[in-house]
Design a protein around this motif. Structure first.
Motif, mmCIF file in Angstrom:
data_model
loop_
_atom_site.group_PDB
_atom_site.id
_atom_site.type_symbol
_atom_site.label_atom_id
_atom_site.label_comp_id
_atom_site.label_asym_id
_atom_site.label_seq_id
_atom_site.Cartn_x
_atom_site.Cartn_y
_atom_site.Cartn_z
ATOM 1 N N PRO A 17 0.760 -1.055 0.069
ATOM 2 C CA PRO A 17 0.133 0.058 -0.004
ATOM 3 C C PRO A 17 0.894 1.375 0.227
ATOM 4 N N LEU A 18 1.971 1.031 0.560
ATOM 5 C CA LEU A 18 2.808 2.685 0.824
ATOM 6 C C LEU A 18 3.489 2.551 -0.630
ATOM 7 N N LEU A 19 3.930 1.573 -1.267
ATOM 8 C CA LEU A 19 4.454 1.707 -2.697
ATOM 9 C C LEU A 19 3.469 2.198 -3.729
ATOM 10 N N ILE A 20 2.170 1.841 -3.524
ATOM 11 C CA ILE A 20 0.928 2.182 -4.392
ATOM 12 C C ILE A 20 0.699 3.779 -4.083
ATOM 13 N N LEU A 21 0.711 4.254 -2.788
ATOM 14 C CA LEU A 21 0.665 5.505 -2.419
ATOM 15 C C LEU A 21 1.620 6.425 -2.973
ATOM 16 N N LEU A 22 3.294 5.857 -2.857
ATOM 17 C CA LEU A 22 4.215 6.950 -3.365
ATOM 18 C C LEU A 22 4.102 7.042 -4.769
ATOM 19 N N ALA A 23 3.569 5.899 -5.554
ATOM 20 C CA ALA A 23 3.472 5.886 -7.090
ATOM 21 C C ALA A 23 2.423 6.782 -7.423
ATOM 22 N N PHE A 24 1.472 6.903 -6.648
ATOM 23 C CA PHE A 24 0.300 7.810 -7.013
ATOM 24 C C PHE A 24 0.533 9.270 -6.649
ATOM 25 N N VAL A 65 2.800 10.371 -9.630
ATOM 26 C CA VAL A 65 1.807 10.622 -10.693
ATOM 27 C C VAL A 65 1.073 12.142 -10.633
ATOM 28 N N ILE A 66 0.559 12.222 -9.381
ATOM 29 C CA ILE A 66 0.170 13.732 -9.265
ATOM 30 C C ILE A 66 0.999 14.790 -9.356
ATOM 31 N N VAL A 67 1.956 14.844 -8.866
ATOM 32 C CA VAL A 67 2.966 15.811 -8.786
ATOM 33 C C VAL A 67 3.508 16.063 -10.148
ATOM 34 N N ILE A 116 1.683 15.400 -13.050
ATOM 35 C CA ILE A 116 0.522 15.626 -13.850
ATOM 36 C C ILE A 116 0.315 17.222 -13.573
ATOM 37 N N PHE A 117 0.674 17.846 -12.002
ATOM 38 C CA PHE A 117 0.485 19.290 -11.842
ATOM 39 C C PHE A 117 1.319 19.985 -12.311
ATOM 40 N N PHE A 118 2.783 19.340 -12.086
ATOM 41 C CA PHE A 118 3.684 20.289 -12.664
ATOM 42 C C PHE A 118 3.905 20.480 -14.309
ATOM 43 N N SER A 119 3.178 19.271 -14.843
ATOM 44 C CA SER A 119 3.146 19.509 -16.324
ATOM 45 C C SER A 119 2.285 20.348 -16.733
ATOM 46 N N GLY A 120 1.078 20.426 -16.071
ATOM 47 C CA GLY A 120 0.016 21.175 -16.435
ATOM 48 C C GLY A 120 0.503 22.554 -16.013
ATOM 49 N N VAL A 121 1.138 23.044 -15.163
ATOM 50 C CA VAL A 121 1.758 24.343 -14.676
ATOM 51 C C VAL A 121 2.761 24.644 -15.939
ATOM 52 N N VAL A 122 3.273 23.982 -16.587
ATOM 53 C CA VAL A 122 4.492 24.327 -17.521
ATOM 54 C C VAL A 122 3.588 24.471 -18.800
ATOM 55 N N ILE A 123 2.693 23.655 -19.221
ATOM 56 C CA ILE A 123 2.024 23.650 -20.324
ATOM 57 C C ILE A 123 1.114 24.936 -20.302
ATOM 58 N N ALA A 124 0.554 25.480 -19.198
ATOM 59 C CA ALA A 124 -0.248 26.695 -19.043
ATOM 60 C C ALA A 124 0.727 28.041 -19.121
ATOM 61 N N ALA A 125 2.032 27.742 -18.628
ATOM 62 C CA ALA A 125 3.014 28.998 -18.822
ATOM 63 C C ALA A 125 3.360 29.197 -20.273
ATOM 64 N N PHE A 126 3.730 27.970 -20.795
ATOM 65 C CA PHE A 126 4.090 27.939 -22.267
ATOM 66 C C PHE A 126 2.824 28.443 -23.362
ATOM 67 N N GLY A 127 1.502 27.915 -22.926
ATOM 68 C CA GLY A 127 0.778 28.574 -23.430
ATOM 69 C C GLY A 127 0.346 29.943 -23.444
#
Length: 233
Positions: free
Chosen positions: A13-20, A23-25, A27-38
């Motif tokens: 369960p801890l490995l799954i949580l870390l992987a999750f 992924v969340i970080v 997605i969030f960071f890539s979204g911020v970068v894409i919005a900035a480049f937009g």
């Protein structure tokens, strides 16, 4: 007596949580970068590709120069007197080489975007904005040089929040209808010129085997400075 160090296994369960969380970080960071480049007029698919290049490229350093310095070091030699050996300290000159490299993700990717923005200003004939951008770069470079500090054995360090906040202010003042471009260009080139290039002579005195422009601790200085500046404008 043998000693064993027992490391308890990580639960599933801890490995799954870390992987999750990873992924969340991502997605969030890539979204911020894409919005900035937009905001800079870069299509989302191109922005995502640049983000991946910057992420992977942050691990790649390309050597561009090598500086050699000579410094005194303390050494010992034995001197025998009446059959007895005595250690005698003396100084000798040792050669130290410092490899200067440029980081792909932290320097080359931001420079490519900066070149795109400047060429677009020229292509569209917006020379007033181009002039304002160059003035903003000059101011940002002087400020970056003032707050940058050479760190022995590491490289050039500077406060992370100073470049983006300065770039935001310059974007507001000199934006001339396009504050995002002014903020990004001044935020990236300002750090590159002020912190790295203007301290080139000091790099060989740092004693570090390699100094990476835009890499390691300065990745946030060049790459993230432009991103944060665009988001805040």
């Amino acid at each position: 007596m043998n000693r064993r160090v027992i490391i308890p296994p990580v639960s599933l369960p801890l490995l799954i949580l870390l992987a999750f969380l990873v992924v969340i970080v991502f997605i969030f960071f890539s979204g911020v970068v894409i919005a900035a480049f937009g905001k800079l007029g870069i299509p989302p698919e191109v922005a995502f590709t640049l983000f991946i290049f910057a992420l992977v490229g942050s691990l790649i350093n390309i050597p561009i120069a090598e500086e050699t310095t000579y410094e005194p070091v303390l050494a010992l030699r034995e001197v025998r007197f009446f059959g007895i050996s005595y250690p005698v300290p003396y100084f000798e000159w040792a050669e130290r080489k410092t490899v200067i490299a440029i980081n792909v993700g932290g320097a080359l990717v931001p420079l490519s975007i900066t070149a795109y923005e400047l060429l677009r200003m020229i292509y569209m004939g917006n020379f007033v904005l181009l002039f304002n951008t160059l003035i903003a770069v000059l101011i940002a470079a002087l400020v970056s040089n003032a707050v940058a500090r050479p760190v022995k054995g590491l490289g050039i360090a500077m406060p992370m929040l100073v470049p983006p906040l300065m770039a935001v202010l310059l974007g507001w003042i000199l934006g001339d209808g396009n504050p995002n471009a002014v903020a990004y260009v001044s935020g990236t080139l300002g750090v590159l010129i002020g912190a790295d290039l203007m301290n080139w002579r000091k790099i060989k005195e740092l004693g570090a085997p390699m100094v990476s422009i835009g890499g390691a601790g300065t990745f946030d200085g060049i790459f993230l400075a432009g991103i944060i500046a665009v988001i805040l404008v």
